[in-house]
Design a protein around this motif. Structure first.
Motif, short mmCIF file in Angstrom:
data_model
loop_
_atom_site.label_atom_id
_atom_site.label_comp_id
_atom_site.label_asym_id
_atom_site.label_seq_id
_atom_site.Cartn_x
_atom_site.Cartn_y
_atom_site.Cartn_z
N ASP A 54 0.81 -1.21 0.00
CA ASP A 54 0.00 0.00 0.00
C ASP A 54 0.85 1.27 0.00
O ASP A 54 0.34 2.36 0.24
N ALA A 55 2.16 1.13 -0.30
CA ALA A 55 3.03 2.32 -0.37
C ALA A 55 2.72 3.09 -1.65
O ALA A 55 2.18 2.53 -2.63
N PRO A 56 3.04 4.38 -1.68
CA PRO A 56 2.82 5.16 -2.91
C PRO A 56 3.55 4.52 -4.08
O PRO A 56 4.76 4.28 -4.01
N PRO A 57 2.87 4.22 -5.17
CA PRO A 57 3.52 3.57 -6.31
C PRO A 57 4.69 4.39 -6.85
O PRO A 57 4.65 5.62 -6.86
N ASP A 58 5.73 3.69 -7.26
CA ASP A 58 6.91 4.32 -7.87
C ASP A 58 7.62 5.29 -6.94
O ASP A 58 8.39 6.15 -7.39
N SER A 59 7.42 5.17 -5.65
CA SER A 59 8.00 6.11 -4.69
C SER A 59 9.32 5.58 -4.14
O SER A 59 9.61 4.38 -4.18
N LEU A 60 10.12 6.50 -3.60
CA LEU A 60 11.34 6.11 -2.90
C LEU A 60 11.00 5.24 -1.70
O LEU A 60 11.71 4.28 -1.39
N GLU A 61 9.92 5.57 -1.00
CA GLU A 61 9.51 4.77 0.15
C GLU A 61 9.29 3.31 -0.25
O GLU A 61 9.75 2.39 0.42
N LEU A 62 8.60 3.10 -1.35
CA LEU A 62 8.34 1.74 -1.81
C LEU A 62 9.64 1.02 -2.14
O LEU A 62 9.85 -0.13 -1.74
N ARG A 63 10.55 1.68 -2.85
CA ARG A 63 11.81 1.05 -3.23
C ARG A 63 12.63 0.69 -2.00
O ARG A 63 13.20 -0.40 -1.92
N CYS A 64 12.66 1.60 -1.02
CA CYS A 64 13.43 1.31 0.19
C CYS A 64 12.79 0.21 1.01
O CYS A 64 13.48 -0.65 1.59
N MET A 65 11.46 0.21 1.10
CA MET A 65 10.78 -0.84 1.85
C MET A 65 11.05 -2.21 1.24
O MET A 65 11.38 -3.16 1.96
N GLN A 66 10.93 -2.31 -0.05
CA GLN A 66 11.09 -3.63 -0.67
C GLN A 66 12.54 -4.08 -0.67
O GLN A 66 12.82 -5.27 -0.50
N ALA A 67 13.48 -3.14 -0.80
CA ALA A 67 14.89 -3.50 -0.69
C ALA A 67 15.22 -3.92 0.74
O ALA A 67 15.95 -4.89 0.98
N GLY A 68 14.67 -3.18 1.74
CA GLY A 68 14.90 -3.53 3.13
C GLY A 68 14.29 -4.87 3.49
O GLY A 68 14.88 -5.67 4.23
N TYR A 69 13.10 -5.12 2.99
CA TYR A 69 12.40 -6.40 3.22
C TYR A 69 13.27 -7.56 2.73
O TYR A 69 13.49 -8.54 3.45
N GLN A 70 13.78 -7.44 1.51
CA GLN A 70 14.57 -8.53 0.94
C GLN A 70 15.89 -8.71 1.68
O GLN A 70 16.33 -9.84 1.91
N GLU A 71 16.53 -7.60 2.07
CA GLU A 71 17.80 -7.75 2.78
C GLU A 71 17.59 -8.36 4.15
O GLU A 71 18.41 -9.17 4.61
N TYR A 72 16.51 -7.98 4.83
CA TYR A 72 16.23 -8.60 6.12
C TYR A 72 16.09 -10.11 5.96
O TYR A 72 16.66 -10.89 6.75
N LEU A 73 15.36 -10.55 4.95
CA LEU A 73 15.19 -11.99 4.74
C LEU A 73 16.52 -12.66 4.42
O LEU A 73 16.75 -13.82 4.77
N THR A 74 17.41 -11.93 3.76
CA THR A 74 18.71 -12.48 3.37
C THR A 74 19.63 -12.67 4.59
O THR A 74 20.35 -13.67 4.68
N ILE A 75 19.60 -11.72 5.53
CA ILE A 75 20.57 -11.75 6.63
C ILE A 75 20.03 -12.35 7.92
O ILE A 75 20.79 -12.63 8.84
N ARG A 76 18.74 -12.55 8.02
CA ARG A 76 18.15 -12.82 9.33
C ARG A 76 18.61 -14.16 9.92
O ARG A 76 18.78 -14.27 11.14
N HIS A 77 18.82 -15.17 9.10
CA HIS A 77 19.25 -16.46 9.66
C HIS A 77 20.66 -16.36 10.23
O HIS A 77 20.94 -16.92 11.30
N ALA A 78 21.54 -15.65 9.53
CA ALA A 78 22.92 -15.52 10.00
C ALA A 78 23.00 -14.74 11.30
O ALA A 78 23.92 -14.94 12.10
N MET A 79 22.02 -13.85 11.55
CA MET A 79 22.01 -13.04 12.76
C MET A 79 21.02 -13.55 13.80
O MET A 79 20.84 -12.91 14.84
N ASN A 80 20.35 -14.65 13.51
CA ASN A 80 19.35 -15.22 14.41
C ASN A 80 18.23 -14.22 14.70
O ASN A 80 17.77 -14.08 15.84
N LEU A 81 17.77 -13.54 13.66
CA LEU A 81 16.66 -12.59 13.79
C LEU A 81 15.36 -13.31 13.45
O LEU A 81 15.22 -13.88 12.37
#
Length: 458
Positions: A54-81
């Protein structure tokens, strides 16, 4: 010493920023006016990992949210998150709200959340039978999840430390000057130099920008959010995150399980002038509970464990206020509202790209392994040798308390200890464990926890 980067504010965005730059080899200084990380707005949030549907389409907020989402999923096991894979439901409770669901679904698909889909009333109730029968319809957002809102930024800051970053607490910025090559920053902890300053000061972000540049391109308008935490038994009443149909001002009131085994309802959205203090209001809390009990009638019989309030750094425009000052080595990261926990890693990557520093990454350091605080995963008390149960409400062990006090980044105050261990966060809110915590933490926290008079006198 002149640092490559000085980051002002050790909230979740500042911690993620320190991690990103330190991993690239920069000499990082993280300045925080509080006694610990997450001393400001970041300490109070709903702990949802958002897809950006539901983020504003084509917005910086959307790009940062989705990049942050993916990076969290990438690192979370190594950090026990931890991650509690809940999914989310956007629910309409009237015909008017139901009429808006197709537009929200279309926006989700435009934002790349292709698995979002419409649900009929019968499908909603089949998934969540404890919901009130008055629900009209809904949307399913499979990728939404719940995370630990405190262990993640602690992991980011700890990794920054391991890559050579310096964290300075109690460092309120008082003045700054730029000599054409570097900033001189005067704080209550002394003077520091940095070639680049990144302003992650949250509810004081506009003030910090004006202090450095003489004016600010945005205005923070603090927005208070109040929350109610129901007892752990209430978590059995709900599986998914329940989201409202949002309006133009706020995402609205959420019902969700927490990673710690409770059920949360909130936040409210109240603009206020005070940038530092968020108080709870009995009338607003009663209204929250009434709203929650309307949606899940069985909550009427459930006790409340805790209530709290936090501030969001809303600004005079409904988008991220990320702005680089050409030629002056200054970047503001402002107006990061309720999506900051999800977007933090993405924001850090975006800002790193803005300043074009050379990536001279040192040899990799082992990622920090965070202690598990999630209720759906094995806890420390379930393993031998924990010493004693210090907090019986949350089953926090002496071993956990001592590990937090001697970690790479130990807590600076009692709030920091609570966020690292869950101590004093349960039904009695520390009544039963405060004295023992005062003994165990003696010499570690500022201010120290007070011992009961009879123990002080021997």
């Amino acid at each position: 010493m002149v640092h490559d980067v000085a980051i002002i504010g050790a909230g979740v965005v500042g911690c993620a920023m320190a991690r990103r730059f330190a991993r690239a080899g920069a000499r990082v200084l993280l300045l925080e006016r509080g006694a610990d990380i997450l001393s400001g707005a970041s300490k109070a949030n709903s702990a949802i990992l958002h897809t950006g549907f539901d983020a504003p389409p084509d917005s910086l907020e959307l790009r940062c949210m989705q990049a942050g989402y993916q990076e969290y999923l990438t690192i979370r096991h190594a950090m026990n998150l931890p991650l509690l894979d809940t999914t989310a439901l956007v629910l309409a409770w009237s015909e008017t709200e139901a009429a808006r669901l197709p537009d929200i679904l279309a926006q989700a698909h435009r934002n790349g959340v292709a698995d979002a889909r419409a649900l009929t009333r019968a499908e909603v109730l089949a998934r969540e039978p404890r919901l009130a029968a008055s629900v009209h319809a809904g949307l399913l957002i499979p990728g939404e999840a719940v995370i630990d809102p405190w262990s993640a930024p602690l992991a980011y800051a700890t990794e920054a430390l391991r890559h050579g970053a310096t964290l300075c607490f109690g460092a309120t910025v008082q003045a700054a000057s730029f000599d054409g090559a570097a900033w001189l920053i005067d704080t209550t902890r002394g003077r520091f130099g940095a070639r680049l300053v990144i302003n992650c000061a949250g509810t004081h972000g506009d003030h910090i920008e004006a202090l450095f540049l003489g004016r600010s391109h945005f205005t923070i308008r603090p927005r208070k959010g109040q929350f109610v935490i129901y007892d752990k038994a209430a978590a059995a009443l709900l599986g998914a995150i329940v989201l409202p149909v949002p309006d133009d001002r706020t995402k609205g009131v959420v019902l969700t399980r927490t990673i710690f085994g409770n059920l949360l309802v909130g936040p409210t959205a109240e603009d206020q002038p005070d940038r530092d203090r968020a108080t709870v209001d009995p009338e607003a809390l009663t209204a929250l509970m009434q709203r929650a009990e309307t949606m899940i009638p069985a909550l009427k019989n459930m006790p409340v464990t805790a209530v709290y309030a936090g501030l969001r750094p809303a600004s005079d425009a409904k988008h991220y206020r990320i702005h680089a000052e050409p030629g002056r080595g200054f970047i503001t990261v402002g107006g990061i509202r309720s999506t900051g926990l999800t977007a933090a890693l993405g924001i850090a990557a975006h800002v790193f790209d803005l300043c074009a520093l050379p990536d001279t990454a040192p040899p990799p350091q082992p990622p920090p392994m965070m202690p598990n605080l999630a209720e759906h995963l094995p806890r420390d008390w379930q393993h031998p040798g924990y010493g004693e149960i210090v907090c019986h409400c949350e089953l926090v062990t002496r071993r956990e308390i001592e590990a937090a006090l001697h970690a790479d980044l130990p807590p600076g105050d009692f709030g920091g200890l609570r966020r690292r261990t869950r101590c004093a966060m349960g039904r009695c809110q520390g009544f039963g464990c405060h004295a023992r915590l005062a003994e165990l933490t003696a010499g570690h926290l500022t201010p120290p926890l007070a011992l009961p008079r009879e123990r002080r006198n021997g």
